[in-house]
Design a protein around this motif. Structure first.
Motif, PDB file in Angstrom:
ATOM      1  N   CYS A 114       0.814  -1.219   0.000  1.00 37.63           N
ATOM      2  CA  CYS A 114       0.000   0.000   0.000  1.00 37.63           C
ATOM      3  C   CYS A 114       0.847   1.268   0.000  1.00 37.63           C
ATOM      4  CB  CYS A 114      -0.951   0.001   1.198  1.00 37.63           C
ATOM      5  SG  CYS A 114      -2.313  -1.161   0.999  1.00 37.63           S
ATOM      6  N   VAL A 115       2.150   1.129   0.175  1.00 37.87           N
ATOM      7  CA  VAL A 115       3.067   2.273   0.120  1.00 37.87           C
ATOM      8  C   VAL A 115       3.872   2.128  -1.164  1.00 37.87           C
ATOM      9  CG1 VAL A 115       5.033   3.420   1.206  1.00 37.87           C
ATOM     10  CG2 VAL A 115       3.194   2.451   2.621  1.00 37.87           C
ATOM     11  N   ASN A 116       3.808   3.126  -2.026  1.00 31.95           N
ATOM     12  CA  ASN A 116       4.483   3.065  -3.310  1.00 31.95           C
ATOM     13  C   ASN A 116       5.284   4.347  -3.509  1.00 31.95           C
ATOM     14  OD1 ASN A 116       5.258   2.960  -5.987  1.00 31.95           O
ATOM     15  ND2 ASN A 116       3.294   2.235  -6.717  1.00 31.95           N
ATOM     16  N   GLU A 117       6.564   4.261  -3.310  1.00 28.91           N
ATOM     17  CA  GLU A 117       7.455   5.410  -3.485  1.00 28.91           C
ATOM     18  C   GLU A 117       7.924   5.453  -4.933  1.00 28.91           C
ATOM     19  OE1 GLU A 117      11.566   7.260  -1.577  1.00 28.91           O
ATOM     20  OE2 GLU A 117      10.676   5.460  -0.725  1.00 28.91           O
ATOM     21  N   PHE A 118       7.924   6.641  -5.517  1.00 20.71           N
ATOM     22  CA  PHE A 118       8.336   6.803  -6.909  1.00 20.71           C
ATOM     23  C   PHE A 118       9.723   6.209  -7.134  1.00 20.71           C
ATOM     24  CE2 PHE A 118      10.625   9.282 -10.139  1.00 20.71           C
ATOM     25  CZ  PHE A 118       9.866   8.928 -11.239  1.00 20.71           C
ATOM     26  N   ASP A 119       9.845   5.450  -8.216  1.00 26.06           N
ATOM     27  CA  ASP A 119      11.111   4.820  -8.596  1.00 26.06           C
ATOM     28  C   ASP A 119      11.252   4.956 -10.107  1.00 26.06           C
ATOM     29  OD1 ASP A 119      13.223   3.161  -9.261  1.00 26.06           O
ATOM     30  OD2 ASP A 119      12.527   1.479  -8.046  1.00 26.06           O
ATOM     31  N   LEU A 120      12.153   5.813 -10.553  1.00 21.31           N
ATOM     32  CA  LEU A 120      12.325   6.078 -11.978  1.00 21.31           C
ATOM     33  C   LEU A 120      12.637   4.806 -12.766  1.00 21.31           C
ATOM     34  CD1 LEU A 120      12.392   8.110 -14.275  1.00 21.31           C
ATOM     35  CD2 LEU A 120      14.771   8.613 -13.695  1.00 21.31           C
ATOM     36  N   THR A 121      13.322   3.850 -12.152  1.00 22.48           N
ATOM     37  CA  THR A 121      13.658   2.612 -12.862  1.00 22.48           C
ATOM     38  C   THR A 121      12.420   1.768 -13.165  1.00 22.48           C
ATOM     39  OG1 THR A 121      14.068   1.321 -10.849  1.00 22.48           O
ATOM     40  CG2 THR A 121      15.937   2.531 -11.784  1.00 22.48           C
ATOM     41  N   LYS A 122      11.303   2.043 -12.491  1.00 18.41           N
ATOM     42  CA  LYS A 122      10.059   1.306 -12.742  1.00 18.41           C
ATOM     43  C   LYS A 122       9.071   2.123 -13.580  1.00 18.41           C
ATOM     44  CE  LYS A 122      10.441  -1.417  -8.540  1.00 18.41           C
ATOM     45  NZ  LYS A 122       9.851  -1.689  -7.222  1.00 18.41           N
ATOM     46  N   ALA A 123       9.500   3.294 -14.037  1.00 20.20           N
ATOM     47  CA  ALA A 123       8.647   4.148 -14.867  1.00 20.20           C
ATOM     48  C   ALA A 123       8.643   3.630 -16.302  1.00 20.20           C
ATOM     49  CB  ALA A 123       9.142   5.592 -14.819  1.00 20.20           C
ATOM     50  N   THR A 124       7.580   3.944 -17.016  1.00 19.61           N
ATOM     51  CA  THR A 124       7.450   3.543 -18.413  1.00 19.61           C
ATOM     52  C   THR A 124       7.775   4.726 -19.310  1.00 19.61           C
ATOM     53  OG1 THR A 124       5.668   2.030 -17.788  1.00 19.61           O
ATOM     54  CG2 THR A 124       5.843   2.602 -20.115  1.00 19.61           C
ATOM     55  N   LYS A 125       8.713   4.548 -20.233  1.00 19.04           N
ATOM     56  CA  LYS A 125       9.071   5.595 -21.182  1.00 19.04           C
ATOM     57  C   LYS A 125       7.942   5.766 -22.189  1.00 19.04           C
ATOM     58  CE  LYS A 125      12.160   8.346 -23.144  1.00 19.04           C
ATOM     59  NZ  LYS A 125      11.852   9.723 -22.888  1.00 19.04           N
ATOM     60  N   GLY A 139       7.849  11.590 -22.742  1.00 24.72           N
ATOM     61  CA  GLY A 139       8.514  11.618 -21.432  1.00 24.72           C
ATOM     62  C   GLY A 139       8.421  10.257 -20.785  1.00 24.72           C
ATOM     63  N   TYR A 140       7.740  10.171 -19.650  1.00 23.57           N
ATOM     64  CA  TYR A 140       7.501   8.879 -19.019  1.00 23.57           C
ATOM     65  C   TYR A 140       6.317   8.966 -18.069  1.00 23.57           C
ATOM     66  CZ  TYR A 140      10.506  10.813 -15.270  1.00 23.57           C
ATOM     67  OH  TYR A 140      11.061  11.598 -14.300  1.00 23.57           O
ATOM     68  N   GLN A 141       5.838   7.803 -17.633  1.00 28.14           N
ATOM     69  CA  GLN A 141       4.725   7.739 -16.686  1.00 28.14           C
ATOM     70  C   GLN A 141       5.029   6.701 -15.617  1.00 28.14           C
ATOM     71  OE1 GLN A 141       1.254   6.790 -18.986  1.00 28.14           O
ATOM     72  NE2 GLN A 141       1.941   4.750 -19.488  1.00 28.14           N
ATOM     73  N   LEU A 197      -4.062   5.869 -10.039  1.00 27.85           N
ATOM     74  CA  LEU A 197      -3.257   7.061  -9.767  1.00 27.85           C
ATOM     75  C   LEU A 197      -1.956   6.914 -10.535  1.00 27.85           C
ATOM     76  CD1 LEU A 197      -2.617   9.703  -8.275  1.00 27.85           C
ATOM     77  CD2 LEU A 197      -1.796   8.310  -6.362  1.00 27.85           C
ATOM     78  N   LYS A 198      -1.705   7.873 -11.426  1.00 25.14           N
ATOM     79  CA  LYS A 198      -0.526   7.832 -12.283  1.00 25.14           C
ATOM     80  C   LYS A 198       0.134   9.198 -12.271  1.00 25.14           C
ATOM     81  CE  LYS A 198      -1.231   8.204 -16.705  1.00 25.14           C
ATOM     82  NZ  LYS A 198      -1.564   7.977 -18.116  1.00 25.14           N
ATOM     83  N   MET A 199       1.461   9.209 -12.352  1.00 29.56           N
ATOM     84  CA  MET A 199       2.180  10.466 -12.533  1.00 29.56           C
ATOM     85  C   MET A 199       2.728  10.473 -13.952  1.00 29.56           C
ATOM     86  SD  MET A 199       5.292  12.260 -10.407  1.00 29.56           S
ATOM     87  CE  MET A 199       6.403  10.892 -10.558  1.00 29.56           C
ATOM     88  N   SER A 200       2.503  11.577 -14.657  1.00 30.10           N
ATOM     89  CA  SER A 200       3.040  11.748 -16.002  1.00 30.10           C
ATOM     90  C   SER A 200       4.066  12.866 -15.989  1.00 30.10           C
ATOM     91  CB  SER A 200       1.934  12.092 -16.999  1.00 30.10           C
ATOM     92  OG  SER A 200       1.130  10.985 -17.257  1.00 30.10           O
ATOM     93  N   LEU A 236       6.927  19.035 -17.470  1.00 33.77           N
ATOM     94  CA  LEU A 236       5.635  19.161 -16.800  1.00 33.77           C
ATOM     95  C   LEU A 236       5.409  17.855 -16.041  1.00 33.77           C
ATOM     96  CD1 LEU A 236       2.761  20.367 -16.340  1.00 33.77           C
ATOM     97  CD2 LEU A 236       2.101  19.271 -18.506  1.00 33.77           C
ATOM     98  N   LYS A 237       5.120  17.966 -14.759  1.00 29.68           N
ATOM     99  CA  LYS A 237       4.878  16.778 -13.926  1.00 29.68           C
ATOM    100  C   LYS A 237       3.494  16.918 -13.318  1.00 29.68           C
ATOM    101  CE  LYS A 237       8.254  15.271 -11.332  1.00 29.68           C
ATOM    102  NZ  LYS A 237       9.220  15.083 -10.208  1.00 29.68           N
ATOM    103  N   TYR A 238       2.634  15.915 -13.558  1.00 36.33           N
ATOM    104  CA  TYR A 238       1.273  15.974 -13.018  1.00 36.33           C
ATOM    105  C   TYR A 238       0.753  14.586 -12.671  1.00 36.33           C
ATOM    106  CZ  TYR A 238      -0.251  14.824 -17.807  1.00 36.33           C
ATOM    107  OH  TYR A 238      -0.436  14.229 -19.029  1.00 36.33           O
TER     108      TYR A 238
END
Length: 145
Positions: free
Chosen positions: A39-50, A54-56, A70-73, A135-137
């Motif tokens: 239930c705790v998910n800390e942002f990890d760039l290595t797990k982001a999708t290009k 940019g990436y998400q 919930l997604k960050m773009s 842009l980060k949202y």
């Protein structure tokens, strides 16, 4: 041995199928139990999708939650994740960093950080980077299964 009626056999089969279904459902529920670890998910760039812009990063996707995502773009300057579009789900954007150009049903506005944007169901909408930095949202959406 007494001959069983067709009705009795049908009832027995239905009860057996119900028991199997209950066992499968219980097993599925056990495998999707929520814990403090998942239930705790800390942002990890290595797990982001290009992406092409940019990436998400999915904090919670429809496989994890019952109905919300919930997604960050992160979108590079001058780009957008996709052209204006519409879908039956309502959607929220929350601008974390940068400058966004927000399109909603034929009108456009530019906004900055700490701004929320709401897209009603079936409205034509889109978001693009109107600044010279990334842009980060966040994108918050209810999944209509």
């Amino acid at each position: 041995m007494k001959r069983l009626s067709q009705f009795t056999i049908i009832i027995m089969i239905m009860l057996f199928q119900q028991k199997i279904y209950a066992q499968k459902t219980a097993a599925a529920n056990e495998s999707s139990q929520y814990t403090i670890e998942n239930c705790v998910n800390e942002f990890d760039l290595t797990k982001a999708t290009k992406t092409k812009s940019g990436y998400q990063y999915w904090f919670a996707d429809k496989k994890f939650t019952e109905e919300n995502t919930l997604k960050m773009s992160i979108v590079e300057p001058g780009k957008s994740t996709h052209a204006p579009h519409h879908h039956p789900e309502e959607e929220f954007f929350y601008i974390l960093e940068g400058k966004a150009s927000f399109y909603l049903d034929g009108k456009t506005v530019e906004v900055g950080a700490n701004t929320s944007l709401y897209c009603p169901p079936n409205s034509e909408h889109g978001i693009s980077n109107a600044g010279d930095k990334d842009l980060k949202y966040l994108v918050i959406k209810k999944d209509l299964r």
